[in-house]
Design a protein around this motif. Sequence first.
Motif, PDB file in Angstrom:
ATOM      1  N   LEU A  32       0.825  -1.207   0.000  1.00  0.00           N
ATOM      2  CA  LEU A  32       0.000   0.000   0.000  1.00  0.00           C
ATOM      3  C   LEU A  32       0.865   1.265   0.000  1.00  0.00           C
ATOM      4  O   LEU A  32       0.560   2.254  -0.688  1.00  0.00           O
ATOM      5  N   ALA A  33       1.975   1.238   0.744  1.00  0.00           N
ATOM      6  CA  ALA A  33       2.871   2.394   0.779  1.00  0.00           C
ATOM      7  C   ALA A  33       3.513   2.613  -0.589  1.00  0.00           C
ATOM      8  O   ALA A  33       3.648   3.764  -1.061  1.00  0.00           O
ATOM      9  N   LEU A  34       3.902   1.520  -1.231  1.00  0.00           N
ATOM     10  CA  LEU A  34       4.497   1.628  -2.570  1.00  0.00           C
ATOM     11  C   LEU A  34       3.488   2.209  -3.549  1.00  0.00           C
ATOM     12  O   LEU A  34       3.832   3.101  -4.360  1.00  0.00           O
ATOM     13  N   GLY A  35       2.247   1.731  -3.494  1.00  0.00           N
ATOM     14  CA  GLY A  35       1.237   2.262  -4.400  1.00  0.00           C
ATOM     15  C   GLY A  35       0.977   3.739  -4.173  1.00  0.00           C
ATOM     16  O   GLY A  35       0.837   4.515  -5.123  1.00  0.00           O
ATOM     17  N   PHE A  36       0.939   4.132  -2.896  1.00  0.00           N
ATOM     18  CA  PHE A  36       0.713   5.540  -2.569  1.00  0.00           C
ATOM     19  C   PHE A  36       1.862   6.406  -3.089  1.00  0.00           C
ATOM     20  O   PHE A  36       1.642   7.489  -3.667  1.00  0.00           O
ATOM     21  N   ILE A  37       3.083   5.945  -2.879  1.00  0.00           N
ATOM     22  CA  ILE A  37       4.246   6.731  -3.317  1.00  0.00           C
ATOM     23  C   ILE A  37       4.258   6.891  -4.827  1.00  0.00           C
ATOM     24  O   ILE A  37       4.473   7.988  -5.365  1.00  0.00           O
ATOM     25  N   VAL A  38       4.015   5.788  -5.551  1.00  0.00           N
ATOM     26  CA  VAL A  38       4.071   5.827  -7.014  1.00  0.00           C
ATOM     27  C   VAL A  38       2.943   6.680  -7.583  1.00  0.00           C
ATOM     28  O   VAL A  38       3.149   7.504  -8.483  1.00  0.00           O
ATOM     29  N   ILE A  39       1.720   6.485  -7.048  1.00  0.00           N
ATOM     30  CA  ILE A  39       0.569   7.256  -7.564  1.00  0.00           C
ATOM     31  C   ILE A  39       0.748   8.746  -7.274  1.00  0.00           C
ATOM     32  O   ILE A  39       0.488   9.605  -8.129  1.00  0.00           O
ATOM     33  N   ALA A  40       1.220   9.068  -6.065  1.00  0.00           N
ATOM     34  CA  ALA A  40       1.452  10.472  -5.728  1.00  0.00           C
ATOM     35  C   ALA A  40       2.549  11.073  -6.610  1.00  0.00           C
ATOM     36  O   ALA A  40       2.446  12.233  -7.058  1.00  0.00           O
ATOM     37  N   ALA A  41       3.609  10.293  -6.896  1.00  0.00           N
ATOM     38  CA  ALA A  41       4.681  10.783  -7.765  1.00  0.00           C
ATOM     39  C   ALA A  41       4.153  11.055  -9.167  1.00  0.00           C
ATOM     40  O   ALA A  41       4.511  12.064  -9.801  1.00  0.00           O
ATOM     41  N   LEU A  42       3.292  10.166  -9.653  1.00  0.00           N
ATOM     42  CA  LEU A  42       2.710  10.362 -10.978  1.00  0.00           C
ATOM     43  C   LEU A  42       1.824  11.610 -11.015  1.00  0.00           C
ATOM     44  O   LEU A  42       1.855  12.382 -11.981  1.00  0.00           O
ATOM     45  N   HIS A  82      10.891  15.962 -14.492  1.00  0.00           N
ATOM     46  CA  HIS A  82      11.033  14.590 -13.983  1.00  0.00           C
ATOM     47  C   HIS A  82      11.728  14.567 -12.619  1.00  0.00           C
ATOM     48  O   HIS A  82      11.674  13.540 -11.922  1.00  0.00           O
ATOM     49  N   LEU A  83      12.379  15.665 -12.241  1.00  0.00           N
ATOM     50  CA  LEU A  83      13.010  15.710 -10.930  1.00  0.00           C
ATOM     51  C   LEU A  83      11.971  15.785  -9.816  1.00  0.00           C
ATOM     52  O   LEU A  83      12.242  15.368  -8.679  1.00  0.00           O
ATOM     53  N   VAL A  84      10.778  16.303 -10.129  1.00  0.00           N
ATOM     54  CA  VAL A  84       9.740  16.448  -9.105  1.00  0.00           C
ATOM     55  C   VAL A  84       9.317  15.089  -8.549  1.00  0.00           C
ATOM     56  O   VAL A  84       9.357  14.867  -7.323  1.00  0.00           O
ATOM     57  N   PRO A  85       8.896  14.110  -9.379  1.00  0.00           N
ATOM     58  CA  PRO A  85       8.535  12.800  -8.803  1.00  0.00           C
ATOM     59  C   PRO A  85       9.725  12.070  -8.212  1.00  0.00           C
ATOM     60  O   PRO A  85       9.577  11.322  -7.222  1.00  0.00           O
ATOM     61  N   ALA A  86      10.921  12.271  -8.793  1.00  0.00           N
ATOM     62  CA  ALA A  86      12.102  11.593  -8.255  1.00  0.00           C
ATOM     63  C   ALA A  86      12.420  12.086  -6.849  1.00  0.00           C
ATOM     64  O   ALA A  86      12.720  11.292  -5.943  1.00  0.00           O
ATOM     65  N   ILE A  87      12.350  13.394  -6.638  1.00  0.00           N
ATOM     66  CA  ILE A  87      12.604  13.958  -5.305  1.00  0.00           C
ATOM     67  C   ILE A  87      11.528  13.520  -4.313  1.00  0.00           C
ATOM     68  O   ILE A  87      11.801  13.219  -3.138  1.00  0.00           O
TER      69      ILE A  87
END
Length: 438
Positions: A32-42, A82-87
């Motif tokens: 769930l944490a991984l999904g939240f991080i990836v979706i928020a980054a997107l 692309h630096l925004v989701p990476a950071i």
Amino acid sequence: MQIATSIRDTFIHTVKDVFPGLTTEDPLYNALALGFIVIAALIFWLLARVFLRAQIALWIKRTKTKWDNALLDHGFFKRLMHLVPAIWIFMVTPVLINDDTVLHGLLLKGSQLYMLFSALLALYALLNTLEDIYNESHLSRKASITGFVQVAKLGFSILVLLLSISLIIERSPLIIVSGLTALAAVLLLIFRDTIMGFVAGIQIAANRMFTTGDWIQMPKYEVDGEIMEIGLTNVKVQNWDKTISTLPSYSLTNEAVKNWRGMQESGGRRIKRAIYIDINSIHLCSQDMLDRFSKIRYISDYIDKKLNELRAYHRDYSIDETDLLNNRKLTNIGTFRAYLEAYLSKHPRVNQSLTLMVRQLPPNELGLPLEVYCFCVDKEWTAYERVQADIFDHILAMLPQFDLKVYQRDSHLGSAGYLPASGHSAPAVYSDHATPDE
């Protein structure tokens, strides 16, 4: 720190409301944490791309400078987004995921690699922008920086590659570099053309040997055209037949190359062409010919001057003008040469400040070569050819006025190996300057 704690507490509280009894050590929590991080980054990437980049583009269009427009055209700001989701991933991962899990390390390393390659692509765009700005300046006519830009790209790529490997294996980049010394010979072999091209690029730039737009000729490679690009390893030349030739960069310094830049920067383009005069048409000028020549505007003064010189010579040496063996006379070929020099000296498309002459070359089996040597002020190809053709049109048309003939081998004499059939006489043979009627 308080923000990080707040994000962690809010996320854990939300998860426990949906999944009571779920702890941070459970695999479901990590998923769930991984999904939240990836979706928020997107989501952050889309917001930055749609709103932030659009606002930057709007600001750039309002400015009067050109360099920021070039940055936008080359996608510099697009790649920075692309630096925004990476950071985001790099900052949030330690907050939501325990550092003793494999997922924690993968996300951190992945975000760092993401930042490295995004920065590399943005740096590429910046270098391309600098190259375009330089190419639009007057300095680009003196030296090309394409090769140096490509060297910089290669250097940054190698640096990012070393940092990426050290990040993955968790070792210092210096250890990796020291290990590569054993492969130095192999690397030199692999990058042979790159190294030679880089050295050639320094020579070309330092000595201002070539630049984009130069007209070069390399008979060895059948190259005859303008340089389009001088790169790190290759040089692109567009030939006059619109084909593209690609050469190694070091060939410009190692091979024989003719660069026409000097002609393009000078006061004219050279005309150097000879016509062959039939030697049998060369003879001394009669009085009738001299009377006729004296009426030609370009050489009337020349005729009077030469006749006065001859009269003085005959008088000083007591030579009778009827004495054909000892007296001096003008020739039709010499008078014609003087006429051509006077004609060219008055021609509006011939540069009078550069070399101008009409000379005789050694005679051969084709006759006496009479060469015109001058410089046309029109250096553009079609205009130059037009002026050259006009000059020789006039020369060929004026030859009969001086009782001269241009040499031309008769086409019917080409069957020299013809053997007549038995019982038939051989065909008549005429000299190259004769006709059957003669």
